[in-house]
Design a protein around this motif. Structure first.
Motif, PDB file in Angstrom:
ATOM      1  N   ASN A   7       0.891  -1.266   0.197  1.00 30.59           N
ATOM      2  CA  ASN A   7      -0.085  -0.113  -0.057  1.00 30.59           C
ATOM      3  C   ASN A   7       0.948   1.244  -0.033  1.00 30.59           C
ATOM      4  O   ASN A   7       1.365   1.711   1.138  1.00 30.59           O
ATOM      5  N   VAL A   8       1.152   1.779  -1.136  1.00 36.78           N
ATOM      6  CA  VAL A   8       1.840   2.942  -1.122  1.00 36.78           C
ATOM      7  C   VAL A   8       1.356   4.080  -0.464  1.00 36.78           C
ATOM      8  O   VAL A   8       2.065   5.078   0.148  1.00 36.78           O
ATOM      9  N   GLU A   9      -0.043   4.215  -0.277  1.00 38.34           N
ATOM     10  CA  GLU A   9      -0.743   5.518   0.173  1.00 38.34           C
ATOM     11  C   GLU A   9      -0.396   5.588   1.593  1.00 38.34           C
ATOM     12  O   GLU A   9      -0.408   6.694   2.262  1.00 38.34           O
ATOM     13  N   LYS A  10      -0.327   4.141   2.315  1.00 33.82           N
ATOM     14  CA  LYS A  10      -0.026   4.317   3.675  1.00 33.82           C
ATOM     15  C   LYS A  10       1.172   4.073   4.239  1.00 33.82           C
ATOM     16  O   LYS A  10       1.578   3.907   5.300  1.00 33.82           O
ATOM     17  N   GLU A  69       4.173  13.651   1.364  1.00 32.55           N
ATOM     18  CA  GLU A  69       2.778  13.686   0.706  1.00 32.55           C
ATOM     19  C   GLU A  69       3.096  14.140  -0.710  1.00 32.55           C
ATOM     20  O   GLU A  69       2.421  13.506  -1.634  1.00 32.55           O
ATOM     21  N   SER A  70       3.941  14.856  -1.180  1.00 33.06           N
ATOM     22  CA  SER A  70       4.282  15.277  -2.585  1.00 33.06           C
ATOM     23  C   SER A  70       4.537  14.116  -3.511  1.00 33.06           C
ATOM     24  O   SER A  70       4.090  14.059  -4.567  1.00 33.06           O
ATOM     25  N   GLU A  71       5.460  13.035  -2.891  1.00 32.50           N
ATOM     26  CA  GLU A  71       5.928  11.951  -3.662  1.00 32.50           C
ATOM     27  C   GLU A  71       4.856  10.983  -3.799  1.00 32.50           C
ATOM     28  O   GLU A  71       4.662  10.313  -4.909  1.00 32.50           O
ATOM     29  N   LYS A  72       4.120  10.906  -2.950  1.00 35.92           N
ATOM     30  CA  LYS A  72       2.922   9.905  -2.774  1.00 35.92           C
ATOM     31  C   LYS A  72       2.097  10.333  -3.758  1.00 35.92           C
ATOM     32  O   LYS A  72       1.672   9.481  -4.600  1.00 35.92           O
ATOM     33  N   LYS A  73       1.701  11.630  -3.898  1.00 38.43           N
ATOM     34  CA  LYS A  73       0.685  12.020  -5.002  1.00 38.43           C
ATOM     35  C   LYS A  73       1.133  12.035  -6.353  1.00 38.43           C
ATOM     36  O   LYS A  73       0.561  11.427  -7.410  1.00 38.43           O
ATOM     37  N   TYR A  74       2.525  12.056  -6.387  1.00 35.23           N
ATOM     38  CA  TYR A  74       3.507  12.131  -7.811  1.00 35.23           C
ATOM     39  C   TYR A  74       3.194  10.552  -8.440  1.00 35.23           C
ATOM     40  O   TYR A  74       3.038  10.270  -9.420  1.00 35.23           O
ATOM     41  N   ILE A  75       3.468   9.649  -7.428  1.00 35.06           N
ATOM     42  CA  ILE A  75       3.442   8.024  -7.733  1.00 35.06           C
ATOM     43  C   ILE A  75       1.848   7.868  -8.062  1.00 35.06           C
ATOM     44  O   ILE A  75       1.881   7.097  -9.067  1.00 35.06           O
ATOM     45  N   LEU A  76       1.030   8.073  -7.132  1.00 27.77           N
ATOM     46  CA  LEU A  76      -0.355   7.540  -7.411  1.00 27.77           C
ATOM     47  C   LEU A  76      -1.214   8.308  -8.403  1.00 27.77           C
ATOM     48  O   LEU A  76      -2.482   7.742  -8.706  1.00 27.77           O
TER      49      LEU A  76
END
Length: 465
Positions: free
Chosen positions: A203-206, A212-219
């Protein structure tokens, strides 16, 4: 942690490199095992005339055991779906580590114990394409997918490159011996696989290591399902692009396996170079292939305004035409130096093929690509079963003329598979990948992206193929 995806990519690459090394190491150390430690100024000494590796049939069975392991390795993924990927990464990593650490002991016990070790080395390595696909789908932005794929697929060069040099030095050493090669690889596999499993998460989101910025970029633009989507086996197996890609994989494996398993034997026993020279000459193409594979993989993401099919076909035709011609000259020329040079050119260029095939399967099969890629590992295992038997039949006396026949056959397979891919493959998502389920939802909109240190590249107008 900023740019955590690259840290995870680093751990995955190191782990997969060691796992791959554990599978191919036997192809090099067998030279040392048959003749003892050999330095440049000494002659080989056979200690035990009854040693099982002095029988060419037993050698073929050792390679076959590894291949059977590769065929069966992906099977557990479809029976242990309740386990997380990190548990599977750790399990397969430990299995691979033990197959190397225990091999010197089992070798001293005889043929059957050693055969078991080689089986599990192949079994563990069969998992790596599955993990590669999983990491790319979950952890990679679409604009970096080919780049990540190419780096992790470069483990098929990192592994032999490291192993050939390590094995050459250990075999030439009067202090360590070939056994040290297996101990070093086993310990390295244990450490790297443990680290990879520790930091990886489904789970990338968790994931708490991501900003947060990299998480949004990946997803961005990706979807998540509450339930695993069933693989449409019938539709996938009827797709011509999947089979063409697998056929091209088959052509690649034929040439690659012959090179990786038998190039040390060919260079030393046919071209008459020393063990140390054999190690370095076998390693040079692996080093060059790393730069070609990663560089071209990055260019596949840039695309230069071309459609996906043209982006994949152009580098394939350029590299494979040069590769096939070089392999033809390897068998045609009598001069041992020029034969060696063209053999190294062939291997350097040919190792890029898996990037094209894997990316095509991932584009075509989408969320179901893991099944096609696991099927590819079964094909690789079957190829490894047949190739030692075929090589033994084709080169019973290990002469130049017999090896030339093998090289000409491989040239034909490279040319045919490249033509079939160019004419009949499709680099678009299949219809059976586009069925939306009620449980599916978009995690982030494209407008939500705020990647760290964005790079803007002006692109020409896209063309169609």
């Amino acid at each position: 942690m900023n740019n955590f995806r690259f840290f995870l990519l680093f751990l995955a690459t190191i782990s997969m490199t060691f796992v791959y090394s554990n599978r191919v190491v036997f192809g090099f150390t067998i030279i040392c095992q048959q003749g003892g430690n050999e330095s440049d100024d000494t002659t080989s000494v056979i200690v035990d005339p009854d040693y099982y590796l002095l029988d060419t049939l037993n050698i073929a069975w050792m390679f076959t055991a590894t291949a059977v392991g590769m065929c069966l390795g992906p099977a557990p993924f479809y029976f242990v779906g309740f386990l997380s990927t990190r548990v599977l990464i750790f399990t397969y990593g430990i299995m691979s580590a033990l197959s190397s650490i225990l091999y010197p002991l089992f070798d001293s016990l005889g043929f059957w114990p050693a055969l078991v070790c080689r089986f599990f080395a192949g079994f563990a390595q069969a998992s790596q394409l599955h993990f590669t696909n999983d990491l790319v789908l979950r952890w990679t932005p679409e604009s970096e997918a080919s780049f990540f794929f190419s780096i992790m697929l470069a483990t098929s060069q990192f592994g032999p490159l490291f192993t050939m040099i390590l094995g050459g030095e250990m075999c030439s050493s009067s202090f360590f011996g070939w056994e040290a090669t297996y101990y070093i690889l086993g310990v390295g596999t244990f450490i790297s696989s443990t680290a990879f499993a520790y930091y990886y998460s489904d789970n990338v989101e968790k994931n708490c290591n991501l900003e947060e910025s990299e998480k949004k970029y990946i997803l961005a633009g990706k979807h998540s399902t509450k339930e695993k989507e069933k693989v449409p086996y019938k539709a996938l197996l009827k797709d011509s692009t999947i089979w063409i890609s697998l056929l091209m994989f088959t052509g690649y494996y034929l040439a690659m396996i012959v090179y990786q398993q038998y190039s040390p034997t060919f260079i030393k026993q046919v071209l008459h170079f020393t063990i140390r020279e054999t190690g370095y000459f076998s390693a040079i193409p692996q080093l060059i292939a790393i730069f070609i594979k990663i560089g071209c993989g990055r260019l596949l993401d840039v695309k230069f305004g071309c459609g996906p099919k043209l982006t994949l076909v152009v580098p394939l035709l350029i590299l494979e035409s040069m590769s096939a011609f070089s392999l033809f000259l390897t068998g045609f020329l009598d001069d041992r130096v020029w034969s060696l040079i063209f053999m190294m050119i062939f291997a350097s260029l040919h190792f890029f093929v898996p990037v094209i095939c894997s990316r095509t399967i991932q584009i075509r099969a989408g969320q179901h690509s893991h099944f096609a890629l696991n099927l590819n590992m079964v094909i690789a295992g079957i190829a490894q079963i047949l190739i030692p038997l075929g090589v033994q039949a084709a080169v019973p006396e290990n002469t130049r003329s017999q090896w030339s026949f093998v090289f000409y056959f491989l040239v034909i397979t490279v040319v045919i598979t490249s033509i079939l891919y160019t004419l009949f493959s499709r680099a678009t998502p299949a219809e059976w990948t586009m069925k939306k389920r009620a449980s599916e939802y978009t995690i982030y909109r494209l407008s939500d992206i705020s990647p760290p240190e964005p790079i803007t590249i002006p692109m020409p107008r896209e063309c169609k193929f």
